[in-house]
Design an enzyme around this catalytic site. Structure first.
Site, short mmCIF file in Angstrom:
data_model
loop_
_atom_site.label_atom_id
_atom_site.label_comp_id
_atom_site.label_asym_id
_atom_site.label_seq_id
_atom_site.Cartn_x
_atom_site.Cartn_y
_atom_site.Cartn_z
N LYS A 230 -6.60 -22.01 -19.21
CA LYS A 230 -6.71 -20.62 -18.73
C LYS A 230 -8.11 -20.31 -18.24
O LYS A 230 -9.08 -20.93 -18.67
CB LYS A 230 -6.21 -19.64 -19.80
CG LYS A 230 -4.67 -19.73 -19.88
CD LYS A 230 -3.99 -18.63 -20.62
CE LYS A 230 -2.46 -18.84 -20.47
NZ LYS A 230 -1.68 -17.97 -21.35
N ARG A 264 0.99 -24.22 -26.70
CA ARG A 264 1.52 -24.54 -25.37
C ARG A 264 0.40 -25.21 -24.57
O ARG A 264 -0.67 -24.62 -24.40
CB ARG A 264 1.99 -23.26 -24.69
CG ARG A 264 2.73 -23.46 -23.37
CD ARG A 264 3.29 -22.13 -22.86
NE ARG A 264 3.91 -22.27 -21.57
CZ ARG A 264 3.26 -22.23 -20.41
NH1 ARG A 264 1.95 -22.05 -20.39
NH2 ARG A 264 3.90 -22.37 -19.27
C1 8Y7 Z 1 1.93 -18.48 -21.44
C2 8Y7 Z 1 3.29 -18.64 -21.19
C3 8Y7 Z 1 2.18 -18.92 -19.34
C4 8Y7 Z 1 1.53 -18.16 -22.76
C5 8Y7 Z 1 3.86 -18.24 -23.38
C6 8Y7 Z 1 -0.50 -20.36 -17.82
C7 8Y7 Z 1 4.70 -19.12 -19.19
C8 8Y7 Z 1 0.19 -19.13 -17.42
N1 8Y7 Z 1 1.24 -18.67 -20.27
N2 8Y7 Z 1 4.26 -18.53 -22.14
N3 8Y7 Z 1 3.44 -18.91 -19.86
N4 8Y7 Z 1 2.53 -18.05 -23.69
N5 8Y7 Z 1 4.77 -18.11 -24.36
O1 8Y7 Z 1 -1.74 -20.37 -17.56
O2 8Y7 Z 1 0.36 -17.94 -23.08
O3 8Y7 Z 1 0.08 -21.31 -18.34
S1 8Y7 Z 1 1.93 -19.19 -17.62
#
Ligand code: 8Y7
Length: 288
Positions: A230, A264
């Site tokens: 990020k 994640r």
């Molecule tokens: C997150 C996410 C993204 C997160 C969850 C990126 C789809 C942006 N970020 N889902 N998704 N939590 N649960 O930079 O922080 O990966 S997309």
């Protein structure tokens, strides 16, 4: 024993799978948006997506999160037909090829229904099931659901995020969504909560959430943290070359020290290694 890491048992019901979260696990990110594969076209994207998923499984991912709608700040919404065409063939093939639960990152009930029918075991919804029909769709199934906090919507959320107390507001929102899910008949054992780092938050908001993550974890649902690659990392490291692996690992470890049970991540192998080191210090080496 490091006091910051929980010792208690924790399981997540996840369709036909049960995930053991006693030791934190990695959710590997699989983007199937055209801009995430430079060669574009679907003939290239499907085999490339499957190869990437197999690699993440081999590196120790516990869940694969398939996403066909970019939720990056400023991103425009994708129409349902296009999202279905991107995501569903990947889910169908993945559930045939890998033993891991497959999660689908979507907010649209129609995509949720198709994904569940195709064998997905989890829905990852950055809107926390606020779309009409989304709660009922999940309630009719056995899948797990990740409820994420977001202030505003992706197109505008980074304009002027404001909170009186970011942790309290995020926690109260998630408590409300958990209550709505439980009322609709979704067992608490299927729920995951996520503060939504970067979703309508400044770097300071993200750092405060990270510092106080344990207050969220204390509510009892497993906490998922998404910090991988990020943009806050560049702001903190001062880098301009796009290298975010070190920053991602540091943030992921701070999250697990704050009680996160699912991280994640794009770089699955390094994240799994780092979790093994941190949990080894806790006297638990990942064998359970
Ligand atoms: C997150 C996410 C993204 C997160 C969850 C990126 C789809 C942006 N970020 N889902 N998704 N939590 N649960 O930079 O922080 O990966 S997309």
């Amino acid at each position: 024993m490091h006091p910051a890491i929980d010792a208690g048992p924790m399981r997540l019901r996840c369709g036909r799978h049960t995930l053991n979260l006693d030791i934190p696990v990695v959710m590997g990110v699989l983007n199937v948006t055209p801009d995430s594969f430079s060669d574009g076209g679907r003939f290239v994207a499907l085999p490339a997506a499957l190869a990437q998923a197999e690699r993440m499984a081999h590196e120790g991912a516990a869940i694969i999160d398939v996403g066909g709608e970019s939720t990056r700040p400023g991103a425009a919404p994708v129409d349902v037909g296009e999202e279905l065409r991107r995501v569903i063939p990947v889910v169908e093939k993945l559930v045939e090829r890998i033993q891991l639960p497959v999660s689908v990152d979507t907010s649209k009930p129609e995509v949720m229904r198709a994904a569940i029918a195709a064998g997905a075991s989890m829905i990852n919804d950055v809107y926390a099931l606020r779309e009409p029909g989304a709660i009922d769709t999940v309630a009719k199934s056995e899948v797990a659901i990740c409820l994420m906090h977001m202030q505003g919507e992706p197109r505008t959320m980074q304009k002027e995020p404001r909170y009186a107390d970011v942790l309290v507001e995020v926690r109260d929102f998630l408590r409300g969504r958990v209550a709505r899910c439980v009322d609709a008949g979704i067992a608490a054992s299927r729920l995951v909560i996520d503060p939504g780092f970067g979703f309508g938050k400044t770097v300071e908001h993200n750092l405060e959430l990270l510092r106080r993550l344990r207050e969220l974890a204390a509510d009892g649902c497993p906490v998922l943290a998404g910090l991988s690659r990020k943009s806050m990392i560049d702001k903190l490291t001062g880098r301009t070359d796009g290298e975010r692996l070190g920053g991602s690992l540091a943030l992921a470890m701070l999250a697990i020290l704050g009680g996160a049970r699912i991280v994640r991540a794009h770089d699955v192998g390094p994240t799994v290694d780092a979790i093994r080191i941190v949990t080894a210090m806790n006297g638990r080496h990942g064998e359970s």
